[in-house]
Design a protein around this motif. Structure first.
Motif, PDB file in Angstrom:
ATOM      1  N   UNK A  43      17.798-149.543  -2.857  1.00 41.34           N
ATOM      2  CA  UNK A  43      18.178-148.425  -3.091  1.00 41.34           C
ATOM      3  C   UNK A  43      18.258-148.073  -4.572  1.00 41.34           C
ATOM      4  N   UNK A  44      18.889-149.035  -5.217  1.00 40.21           N
ATOM      5  CA  UNK A  44      19.091-149.066  -6.599  1.00 40.21           C
ATOM      6  C   UNK A  44      18.224-149.445  -7.715  1.00 40.21           C
ATOM      7  N   UNK A 166      11.210-146.899   2.041  1.00 42.44           N
ATOM      8  CA  UNK A 166      11.906-145.947   2.018  1.00 42.44           C
ATOM      9  C   UNK A 166      13.304-146.032   1.306  1.00 42.44           C
ATOM     10  N   UNK A 167      13.827-147.181   1.374  1.00 40.83           N
ATOM     11  CA  UNK A 167      15.216-147.489   0.434  1.00 40.83           C
ATOM     12  C   UNK A 167      14.877-147.088  -0.918  1.00 40.83           C
ATOM     13  N   UNK A 168      13.714-147.704  -1.263  1.00 36.41           N
ATOM     14  CA  UNK A 168      13.330-147.416  -3.039  1.00 36.41           C
ATOM     15  C   UNK A 168      13.209-145.692  -2.990  1.00 36.41           C
ATOM     16  N   UNK A 169      12.525-145.263  -2.020  1.00 37.79           N
ATOM     17  CA  UNK A 169      12.298-143.605  -2.208  1.00 37.79           C
ATOM     18  C   UNK A 169      13.534-142.742  -2.269  1.00 37.79           C
ATOM     19  N   UNK A 170      14.382-143.324  -1.215  1.00 38.85           N
ATOM     20  CA  UNK A 170      15.768-142.877  -1.156  1.00 38.85           C
ATOM     21  C   UNK A 170      16.452-142.919  -2.596  1.00 38.85           C
ATOM     22  N   UNK A 171      16.479-143.869  -3.194  1.00 37.10           N
ATOM     23  CA  UNK A 171      17.025-144.304  -4.431  1.00 37.10           C
ATOM     24  C   UNK A 171      16.513-143.130  -5.536  1.00 37.10           C
ATOM     25  N   UNK A 172      15.086-142.843  -5.413  1.00 36.26           N
ATOM     26  CA  UNK A 172      14.329-141.874  -6.116  1.00 36.26           C
ATOM     27  C   UNK A 172      14.925-140.613  -6.190  1.00 36.26           C
TER      28      UNK A 172
END
Length: 305
Positions: A43-44, A166-172
């Motif tokens: 996420x970060x 989806x974790x990366x997208x949530x971080x964005x």
């Protein structure tokens, strides 16, 4: 004499009740699998590559998004264990290691914990609705995985990998910024690599006894999946660096070493069934990740100065 016996009996009941509460609490924490929260570090990633890691508000938003994802991932673990409780009770290892299967946590307590976790996500909606929408997609996908997709070869691996995307997208979304397509495809390839290696080690350690879907795989097949995914992750990351962040070119050897080291741990040290355990137990991998984060931060700050 009767009064003394009654007092001793009450004391024993209180002690038993206290031990039960303590056991249920420890078991509930184990059921939430906090060691697996390391995965939510993805996420970060947008925070690091955006250069916003020096902005206090951006840091706070990214950390809150990661916390919400930790809550969501714990909820998925509870749902999965509730669904698999009978199968886990028949498994030689899971019958002792899984809190529900071993009886360390009762079903009503697990359901109550699940309600609490969902309530936290509802509260999170009022603070970060865009992030929670992404998390809702993650929860629905994992429900499909728990009941259907984990029994489908190839789809099971891709479902696990999409969870990392989806974790990366949530971080964005937490930073209200777009994410490079290079980052998405690199994350997908890296996650496919980890998922394929996980299936490989499950096959090696327990054959098809651990998961029904393993009957549809072979070690040589998932080896090819892993090799293809690792190559893709390295190539796409290098292309991303060359095109969008040339100052990060020195991090490419770190990524390459990390892939080599992880495969070494899998092949020679019998790791890989749990990527989190491999990362937390191998100091060279931990150091590589730390150096990568520091190198990225230093390079991005240098270009901003």
């Amino acid at each position: 004499m009767d009064r003394t016996a009654k007092h001793q009996r009450n004391k024993r009941m209180d002690d038993t009740r206290n031990r039960t509460v303590a056991t249920q609490t420890r078991g509930m924490l184990q059921l939430m699998r906090p060691r697996q929260w390391v995965k939510n570090g993805f996420v970060l990633a947008p925070l690091v590559f955006s250069g916003l890691f020096l902005d206090a508000q951006s840091i706070g938003n990214a950390l809150l998004a990661m916390v919400l994802f930790c809550v969501a991932s714990s909820a998925t673990y509870i749902v999965n264990d509730l669904k698999d409780i009978e199968a886990d009770r028949r498994h030689p290892k899971k019958s002792r290691s899984r809190p529900l299967a071993s009886g360390a946590v009762s079903v009503p307590v697990a359901l109550a914990g699940l309600v609490v976790l969902y309530a936290i996500l509802i509260v999170g909606w009022f603070h970060m609705p865009q992030v929670v929408i992404v998390i809702l997609g993650y929860l629905l996908m994992n429900l499909a995985y728990t009941f259907v997709l984990k029994h489908q070869p190839v789809l099971d691996i891709f479902t696990i990998a999409i969870g990392f995307v989806l974790r990366v997208y949530a971080g964005a979304m937490a930073l209200t910024m777009p994410v490079s397509g290079w980052m998405f495809i690199t994350t997908l390839c890296l996650a496919l690599y980890l998922a394929a290696v996980k299936r490989r080690q499950e096959l090696v350690s327990s054959g098809s006894d651990g998961r029904k879907v393993l009957e549809r795989y072979s070690v040589s097949l998932v080896d090819r999946y892993a090799e293809m995914s690792a190559t893709g992750a390295l190539v796409f990351y290098s292309m991303f660096v060359m095109e969008a962040r040339p100052e990060l070119v020195l991090t490419v050897p770190l990524v390459l070493f990390g892939l080599f080291r992880y495969w070494y741990v899998v092949e020679k040290l019998d790791g890989g069934e749990s990527p989190t355990d491999v990362l937390l137990s191998d100091w060279q991998l931990l150091l590589t990740v730390l150096l990568w984060v520091l190198a990225c931060a230093w390079a991005i700050v240098s270009t901003m100065a």
